[in-house]
Design an enzyme around this catalytic site. Structure first.
Site, short mmCIF file in Angstrom:
data_model
loop_
_atom_site.label_atom_id
_atom_site.label_comp_id
_atom_site.label_asym_id
_atom_site.label_seq_id
_atom_site.Cartn_x
_atom_site.Cartn_y
_atom_site.Cartn_z
N GLY A 16 78.84 5.56 106.46
CA GLY A 16 77.80 5.92 107.44
C GLY A 16 77.02 7.19 107.13
CB SER A 17 76.29 9.20 104.10
OG SER A 17 75.65 8.34 103.20
CG ASN A 18 71.72 5.88 104.16
OD1 ASN A 18 70.66 6.47 103.89
ND2 ASN A 18 72.53 5.39 103.22
CB ILE A 87 70.39 -10.13 109.53
CG1 ILE A 87 70.91 -8.72 109.27
CG2 ILE A 87 69.74 -10.21 110.91
CD1 ILE A 87 71.96 -8.23 110.25
CG ASN A 101 69.31 -3.11 103.76
OD1 ASN A 101 70.18 -2.35 104.20
ND2 ASN A 101 69.44 -3.73 102.60
CG HIS A 103 69.20 -2.43 97.56
ND1 HIS A 103 70.36 -3.14 97.79
CD2 HIS A 103 68.99 -2.44 96.23
CE1 HIS A 103 70.83 -3.57 96.62
NE2 HIS A 103 70.02 -3.16 95.66
CB SER A 135 63.90 -0.30 97.80
OG SER A 135 63.77 -0.17 96.40
CG ASP A 144 69.32 -6.62 98.60
OD1 ASP A 144 69.41 -6.02 99.68
OD2 ASP A 144 70.28 -6.73 97.80
C1 GRF Z 1 73.87 3.07 100.60
O1 GRF Z 1 73.88 3.32 99.23
C2 GRF Z 1 72.80 2.07 100.96
O2 GRF Z 1 71.69 2.11 100.13
C3 GRF Z 1 73.50 0.76 100.78
O3 GRF Z 1 74.83 1.00 101.21
C4 GRF Z 1 75.15 2.39 101.06
C5 GRF Z 1 75.61 2.86 102.41
O4 GRF Z 1 76.10 4.16 102.36
N1 GRF Z 1 72.85 -0.31 101.50
P1 GRF Z 1 76.45 4.92 103.70
O5 GRF Z 1 77.50 4.11 104.46
O6 GRF Z 1 75.19 5.06 104.50
O7 GRF Z 1 76.99 6.23 103.27
#
Ligand code: GRF
Length: 196
Positions: A16-18, A87, A101, A103, A135, A144
């Site tokens: 969950g870093s994003n 999805i 999303n 990627h 992306s 994707d």
């Molecule tokens: C990221 O590299 C994202 O691009 C891909 O999955 C990874 C998720 O990382 N879809 P995080 O859980 O957000 O750290």
């Protein structure tokens, strides 16, 4: 009274870093949105992050249940952030052009089923290309394949390992995803026309 900011659900399977980057962008007022639900696998480490932020964490069973959960909470935008499941058609029909999303490659290169996590970076290194990147794209039924909204390049350096490359790409993701979401919810970025 001004209207509340657009509501977002973030779907996660991993660390969950994003999600964290999205929450930071909201806090710092770079992203005019609010996360009303985090959705993901019961065992996702991101679950603790959602809890710590006081955001409901849900694990709906399938396409229909997910669609109902999103609608019940008045979700307007859906952001996949390391979510490893397809999805389904109900959610896609309910949220046309509104499921996004991120990627970790320059799509369409190094995308598709089975291309996730370190596999992407390993494939990039094996192919010997000089650049990769991140992306943001609209989610369609195929992994994707949906229209790309934003990409940012990252150089592949001599001696890179999948881990070192992943770390540099991830740093870019953390800026690119919230920025692209902000442009979308502000109406500054319009998805290209496409056929579902
Ligand atoms: C990221 O590299 C994202 O691009 C891909 O999955 C990874 C998720 O990382 N879809 P995080 O859980 O957000 O750290």
């Amino acid at each position: 009274m001004s209207a509340p900011p657009p509501s977002l659900a973030v779907l996660v399977s991993g660390r969950g870093s994003n999600l964290q980057a999205i929450l930071a962008a909201i806090r710092e007022q770079r992203l005019p949105a609010r996360v009303v639900a985090v959705i993901g696998d019961r065992a996702a480490p991101a679950r603790d992050l959602a809890r710590a932020e006081g955001i409901p964490f849900l694990s709906p069973g399938g396409d229909e249940e997910l669609c109902a959960a999103l609608r019940e909470r008045g979700v307007q935008w859906v952001a996949l952030a390391g979510y490893l499941h397809r999805i389904g058609p109900r959610v896609l029909a309910a949220y046309p052009n509104r499921v996004l999303n991120i990627h970790p490659s320059l799509l369409p290169a190094f995308g598709g089923q089975g291309m996730y996590g370190q596999r992407v970076h390993r494939a990039v290194l094996a192919a010997g290309v000089r650049e990769t990147g991140a992306s943001v794209h609209i989610v369609t039924e195929d992994y994707d394949q949906g229209p790309v909204l934003a990409r940012e390049r990252v150089a592949v350096l001599p001696g890179d390992s999948p881990e070192s490359l992943a770390a540099r790409v991830l740093a870019v993701e953390h800026r690119l995803y919230p920025d692209t979401l902000a442009r979308l919810v502000r109406g500054e970025l319009r998805p290209p026309p496409w056929q579902s």
